[in-house]
Design a protein around this motif. Structure first.
Motif, PDB file in Angstrom:
ATOM      1  N   ASP A  13     -51.208  58.443 -70.017  1.00  0.00           N
ATOM      2  CA  ASP A  13     -52.433  58.531 -70.803  1.00  0.00           C
ATOM      3  C   ASP A  13     -53.523  59.329 -70.081  1.00  0.00           C
ATOM      4  O   ASP A  13     -54.316  60.012 -70.732  1.00  0.00           O
ATOM      5  CB  ASP A  13     -52.942  57.144 -71.200  1.00  0.00           C
ATOM      6  N   THR A  35     -50.426  57.640 -79.958  1.00  0.00           N
ATOM      7  CA  THR A  35     -50.291  56.917 -78.692  1.00  0.00           C
ATOM      8  C   THR A  35     -49.665  55.548 -78.937  1.00  0.00           C
ATOM      9  O   THR A  35     -49.839  54.974 -80.016  1.00  0.00           O
ATOM     10  CB  THR A  35     -51.670  56.715 -78.021  1.00  0.00           C
ATOM     11  N   PRO A  36     -48.961  55.003 -77.952  1.00  0.00           N
ATOM     12  CA  PRO A  36     -48.372  53.673 -78.117  1.00  0.00           C
ATOM     13  C   PRO A  36     -49.395  52.538 -77.973  1.00  0.00           C
ATOM     14  O   PRO A  36     -49.123  51.413 -78.355  1.00  0.00           O
ATOM     15  CB  PRO A  36     -47.322  53.600 -77.008  1.00  0.00           C
ATOM     16  N   PHE A  37     -50.561  52.831 -77.445  1.00  0.00           N
ATOM     17  CA  PHE A  37     -51.637  51.846 -77.314  1.00  0.00           C
ATOM     18  C   PHE A  37     -52.967  52.584 -77.358  1.00  0.00           C
ATOM     19  O   PHE A  37     -53.018  53.794 -77.145  1.00  0.00           O
ATOM     20  CB  PHE A  37     -51.499  51.042 -76.010  1.00  0.00           C
ATOM     21  N   THR A 139     -44.149  55.176 -80.095  1.00  0.00           N
ATOM     22  CA  THR A 139     -44.345  53.738 -80.266  1.00  0.00           C
ATOM     23  C   THR A 139     -43.900  52.966 -79.030  1.00  0.00           C
ATOM     24  O   THR A 139     -44.085  51.758 -78.966  1.00  0.00           O
ATOM     25  CB  THR A 139     -43.564  53.212 -81.482  1.00  0.00           C
TER      26      THR A 139
END
Length: 176
Positions: A13, A35-37, A139
């Motif tokens: 990130d 983005t996954p988070f 994901t």
């Protein structure tokens, strides 16, 4: 109508944040970032306008408060006034301290439930909607930046994104 976009995949990130800043400085248009988070500060780095959802939440709370006041005035004062615990039911103002919990609860109820509906409508998240995620790895553990190629040299843009730390760069024909 279709257009071509470049998908650049990142594994970190912090690397994504640097790449977004470099891409914006180079005057390329970032369509979307997956983005996954949630990544703190990504919205500012992308240059997105601040959300106005807080304003709608306040307005929904005002609607809830209005409904609570109107409902309690009609039910407890006008329609069927009762002598409960020796308290007179002849005016709303005299009984307002007893109504404060109801006003608070309906304010929160309206704000919360209408905000959920507003969020789903604004995000276009309908029941049974197909996922629009372009790469399933986003994901789990990858970050994807989608950059528009309109008016730019594709090879030059691909090389630029590779130099920002992308582990994979691919040209995609996006159908609108």
């Amino acid at each position: 109508m279709s257009s071509k976009v470049i998908h650049a995949l990142y594994k970190d990130d912090d690397l994504l944040m640097q790449a977004v800043k470099q891409t914006r400085e180079a005057k390329y248009h970032i369509e979307e970032v997956y983005t996954p988070f949630p990544v703190h500060g990504l919205d500012k780095a992308m240059g997105l306008a601040p959300t106005r959802l807080a304003i709608t939440s306040f307005l929904y709370g005002c609607v809830g408060l209005t409904v609570a006041i109107t409902m309690m005035n009609y039910i407890m004062i006008e329609d069927w006034p009762q002598d409960i615990g020796g308290k007179p039911s002849f005016s709303y103002i005299e009984n307002m301290p007893a109504f404060v919990p109801i006003m608070f609860e309906l304010t929160v109820f309206f704000a919360a439930h209408l905000m959920v509906i507003t969020f789903f409508m604004r995000s276009k998240l309908w029941p049974f909607k197909q996922a629009e995620n372009p790469d399933v790895r986003t994901t789990d553990d990858h970050f994807l930046m989608e950059v528009d190629t309109t008016g730019h040299n594709v090879e030059e843009l691909s090389k630029f994104l590779s130099n920002t730390g992308a582990v994979e760069v691919s040209l995609i024909d996006k159908h609108n």
